[in-house]
Design a protein around this motif. Structure first.
Motif, PDB file in Angstrom:
ATOM      1  N   SER A 210       0.856  -1.292   0.060  1.00  0.00           N
ATOM      2  CA  SER A 210      -0.041  -0.080   0.193  1.00  0.00           C
ATOM      3  C   SER A 210       0.858   1.233   0.026  1.00  0.00           C
ATOM      4  CB  SER A 210      -1.012   0.032   1.112  1.00  0.00           C
ATOM      5  OG  SER A 210      -2.079  -1.202   1.174  1.00  0.00           O
ATOM      6  N   LEU A 211       2.010   1.217  -0.382  1.00  0.00           N
ATOM      7  CA  LEU A 211       3.038   2.259  -0.283  1.00  0.00           C
ATOM      8  C   LEU A 211       3.395   2.586  -1.831  1.00  0.00           C
ATOM      9  CD1 LEU A 211       5.761   1.175   2.262  1.00  0.00           C
ATOM     10  CD2 LEU A 211       3.793   3.130   2.521  1.00  0.00           C
ATOM     11  N   MET A 212       3.220   3.970  -2.281  1.00  0.00           N
ATOM     12  CA  MET A 212       3.233   4.368  -3.564  1.00  0.00           C
ATOM     13  C   MET A 212       4.687   5.232  -3.574  1.00  0.00           C
ATOM     14  SD  MET A 212       2.610   4.499  -6.753  1.00  0.00           S
ATOM     15  CE  MET A 212       0.619   4.094  -6.790  1.00  0.00           C
ATOM     16  N   VAL A 214       7.111   8.111  -4.725  1.00  0.00           N
ATOM     17  CA  VAL A 214       6.931   9.626  -4.922  1.00  0.00           C
ATOM     18  C   VAL A 214       8.555  10.300  -5.489  1.00  0.00           C
ATOM     19  CG1 VAL A 214       4.989   9.802  -3.730  1.00  0.00           C
ATOM     20  CG2 VAL A 214       7.186  10.587  -2.839  1.00  0.00           C
ATOM     21  N   ILE A 215       8.509  11.121  -6.268  1.00  0.00           N
ATOM     22  CA  ILE A 215       9.740  11.729  -6.609  1.00  0.00           C
ATOM     23  C   ILE A 215      10.236  12.826  -5.825  1.00  0.00           C
ATOM     24  CG2 ILE A 215       8.875  11.519  -9.020  1.00  0.00           C
ATOM     25  CD1 ILE A 215       8.490  14.567  -9.194  1.00  0.00           C
ATOM     26  N   ASP A 216       9.529  13.247  -4.647  1.00  0.00           N
ATOM     27  CA  ASP A 216       9.889  14.342  -3.807  1.00  0.00           C
ATOM     28  C   ASP A 216       9.932  13.815  -2.183  1.00  0.00           C
ATOM     29  OD1 ASP A 216       7.350  14.357  -3.720  1.00  0.00           O
ATOM     30  OD2 ASP A 216       6.908  16.345  -3.611  1.00  0.00           O
ATOM     31  N   GLY A 217      10.268  12.393  -2.005  1.00  0.00           N
ATOM     32  CA  GLY A 217      10.208  12.166  -0.654  1.00  0.00           C
ATOM     33  C   GLY A 217      10.062  10.591  -0.541  1.00  0.00           C
ATOM     34  N   PRO A 218       9.941   9.997   0.790  1.00  0.00           N
ATOM     35  CA  PRO A 218       9.787   8.625   0.668  1.00  0.00           C
ATOM     36  C   PRO A 218       8.304   8.353   0.375  1.00  0.00           C
ATOM     37  CG  PRO A 218       9.276   9.856   2.853  1.00  0.00           C
ATOM     38  CD  PRO A 218       9.804  10.976   1.824  1.00  0.00           C
ATOM     39  N   PRO A 219       8.050   6.983   0.271  1.00  0.00           N
ATOM     40  CA  PRO A 219       6.829   6.547  -0.212  1.00  0.00           C
ATOM     41  C   PRO A 219       5.530   6.816   0.726  1.00  0.00           C
ATOM     42  CG  PRO A 219       8.386   4.805  -0.654  1.00  0.00           C
ATOM     43  CD  PRO A 219       8.988   6.161   0.311  1.00  0.00           C
ATOM     44  N   ILE A 220       4.402   7.059   0.098  1.00  0.00           N
ATOM     45  CA  ILE A 220       3.180   7.609   0.788  1.00  0.00           C
ATOM     46  C   ILE A 220       2.100   6.407   0.590  1.00  0.00           C
ATOM     47  CG2 ILE A 220       3.590   9.990   0.458  1.00  0.00           C
ATOM     48  CD1 ILE A 220       1.375   9.738  -1.825  1.00  0.00           C
ATOM     49  N   LYS A 221       1.495   6.255   1.776  1.00  0.00           N
ATOM     50  CA  LYS A 221       0.360   5.156   1.831  1.00  0.00           C
ATOM     51  C   LYS A 221      -0.958   5.603   1.128  1.00  0.00           C
ATOM     52  CE  LYS A 221      -1.438   1.957   5.318  1.00  0.00           C
ATOM     53  NZ  LYS A 221      -0.702   0.809   4.757  1.00  0.00           N
ATOM     54  N   LEU A 222      -1.338   5.024   0.363  1.00  0.00           N
ATOM     55  CA  LEU A 222      -2.766   5.105  -0.293  1.00  0.00           C
ATOM     56  C   LEU A 222      -3.495   3.642  -0.246  1.00  0.00           C
ATOM     57  CD1 LEU A 222      -1.464   6.885  -3.611  1.00  0.00           C
ATOM     58  CD2 LEU A 222      -2.273   8.016  -1.510  1.00  0.00           C
ATOM     59  N   ALA A 223      -4.765   4.069  -0.313  1.00  0.00           N
ATOM     60  CA  ALA A 223      -5.596   2.638  -1.042  1.00  0.00           C
ATOM     61  C   ALA A 223      -6.397   2.626  -2.298  1.00  0.00           C
ATOM     62  CB  ALA A 223      -6.745   2.561   0.215  1.00  0.00           C
ATOM     63  N   ALA A 224      -6.526   1.725  -2.840  1.00  0.00           N
ATOM     64  CA  ALA A 224      -7.276   1.725  -4.184  1.00  0.00           C
ATOM     65  C   ALA A 224      -7.843   0.556  -4.568  1.00  0.00           C
ATOM     66  CB  ALA A 224      -6.066   2.088  -5.229  1.00  0.00           C
ATOM     67  N   GLN A 225      -9.049   0.741  -5.188  1.00  0.00           N
ATOM     68  CA  GLN A 225      -9.782  -0.335  -5.825  1.00  0.00           C
ATOM     69  C   GLN A 225      -9.627  -0.297  -7.245  1.00  0.00           C
ATOM     70  OE1 GLN A 225     -11.737   2.210  -3.754  1.00  0.00           O
ATOM     71  NE2 GLN A 225     -10.662   0.811  -2.229  1.00  0.00           N
ATOM     72  N   SER A 226      -9.108   0.622  -7.879  1.00  0.00           N
ATOM     73  CA  SER A 226      -8.807   0.572  -9.333  1.00  0.00           C
ATOM     74  C   SER A 226      -7.230   1.195  -9.591  1.00  0.00           C
ATOM     75  CB  SER A 226      -9.915   1.366 -10.096  1.00  0.00           C
ATOM     76  OG  SER A 226      -9.912   1.390 -11.414  1.00  0.00           O
ATOM     77  N   ILE A 227      -6.972   0.456 -10.972  1.00  0.00           N
ATOM     78  CA  ILE A 227      -5.623   1.234 -11.427  1.00  0.00           C
ATOM     79  C   ILE A 227      -5.914   1.637 -12.851  1.00  0.00           C
ATOM     80  CG2 ILE A 227      -3.299   0.398 -12.337  1.00  0.00           C
ATOM     81  CD1 ILE A 227      -3.715  -1.952 -10.522  1.00  0.00           C
ATOM     82  N   CYS A 228      -5.388   2.956 -13.141  1.00  0.00           N
ATOM     83  CA  CYS A 228      -5.671   3.485 -14.480  1.00  0.00           C
ATOM     84  C   CYS A 228      -4.363   3.334 -15.365  1.00  0.00           C
ATOM     85  CB  CYS A 228      -6.040   4.825 -14.238  1.00  0.00           C
ATOM     86  SG  CYS A 228      -6.351   5.837 -15.763  1.00  0.00           S
TER      87      CYS A 228
END
Length: 260
Positions: A210-212, A214-228
């Motif tokens: 659940s970690l994404m 990012v280009i400007d820091g440590p990974p962030i936690k997100l939740a998702a039911q879909s991928i685009c």
């Protein structure tokens, strides 16, 4: 694990089109259909809606910036430039486009089940609570059962929840992220991920942690039911196919986030 795979389609006018919509519709489980704003026209909508229902794909409205505000018309900008408009004006612009797609869909016999704002409009809503609320309100006034497909962790997601609207969150296979949870703007380094192997590796890691990144820091936690996966990027169908094959190989089932 179950997850939806969506793509932005119908992004053309008459004989002119961007991307291989038919190819993408053989892969994804949800289609975000442009509805006369940044792209599309009635005949293009009919064609895409007919293909979608033939492939068992969920259909959502994909409103974006367009003329209708005095002095502005953004078809040349493909809905990727922020146009100065009040939240109320944005709500009316979205209502007109959602209504147009629902009208065409009624002729084809296809249900419109959700709304996902396009491009600069979607990015603005992600960071502006008033714009997000206006878009959600417009959708809910048309049909309270319309779900909102929102960029994960943003104001759009929060506005939908505050309005008790059905809401599903998405991440992007082919876009870079900022530590705010918003997408890296087009034209900046890291905005697009064009290597399918890199995209798949990032998705598999995200689905496990659940970690994404990012280009400007440590990974962030997100939740998702879909991928685009964007339908207008070079090689987008190949990337979507690779994403589908690799996720399936890792025991992840691709299925629509809304049952129709």
């Amino acid at each position: 694990m179950l997850i939806d795979l969506n793509s932005d389609l119908s992004e053309g006018f008459g004989p002119w089109s961007m991307g291989d919509d038919a190819g993408m519709l053989s892969i994804v489980s949800s289609a975000n259909v442009a509805c006369g704003g940044h792209a599309s026209d009635p005949e293009t909508m009919v064609q895409i809606l007919s293909l979608a229902t033939g492939n068992g794909v969920n259909v959502g409205a994909h409103p974006g910036y367009v003329g209708g505000h005095p002095g502005y018309n953004d078809r040349e900008g493909f809905g990727r430039r922020v146009i100065p408009m009040s939240p109320a004006e944005i709500g009316r612009m979205c209502a007109a486009q959602i209504g147009a797609l629902k009208g065409i869909a009624a002729q084809v016999g296809v249900p419109i089940t959700y709304v996902k704002p396009h491009g600069a409009l979607g990015n603005l809503a992600a960071r502006d609570a008033e714009v997000a609320a206006a878009i959600v309100k417009a959708a809910q006034m048309i049909d309270p059962e319309l779900a909102i497909l929102a960029i994960s962790g943003t104001h759009t997601e929060q506005a939908a929840r505050a309005a008790n609207a059905p809401v599903y969150s998405e991440i992007f296979a082919d876009r870079g992220y900022l530590s705010s949870g918003q997408l890296v703007p087009h034209g900046q380094d890291g905005a697009m991920i064009q290597d399918a192997a890199e995209a798949v590796a990032r998705l598999l890691s995200f689905l496990e942690t659940s970690l994404m990144p990012v280009i400007d820091g440590p990974p962030i936690k997100l939740a998702a039911q879909s991928i685009c996966v964007h339908g207008d990027s070079p090689g987008s169908v190949d990337m979507a196919r690779e994403v589908l094959q690799q996720l399936t190989a890792h025991g992840i089932q691709i299925t629509g986030f809304i049952e129709t």
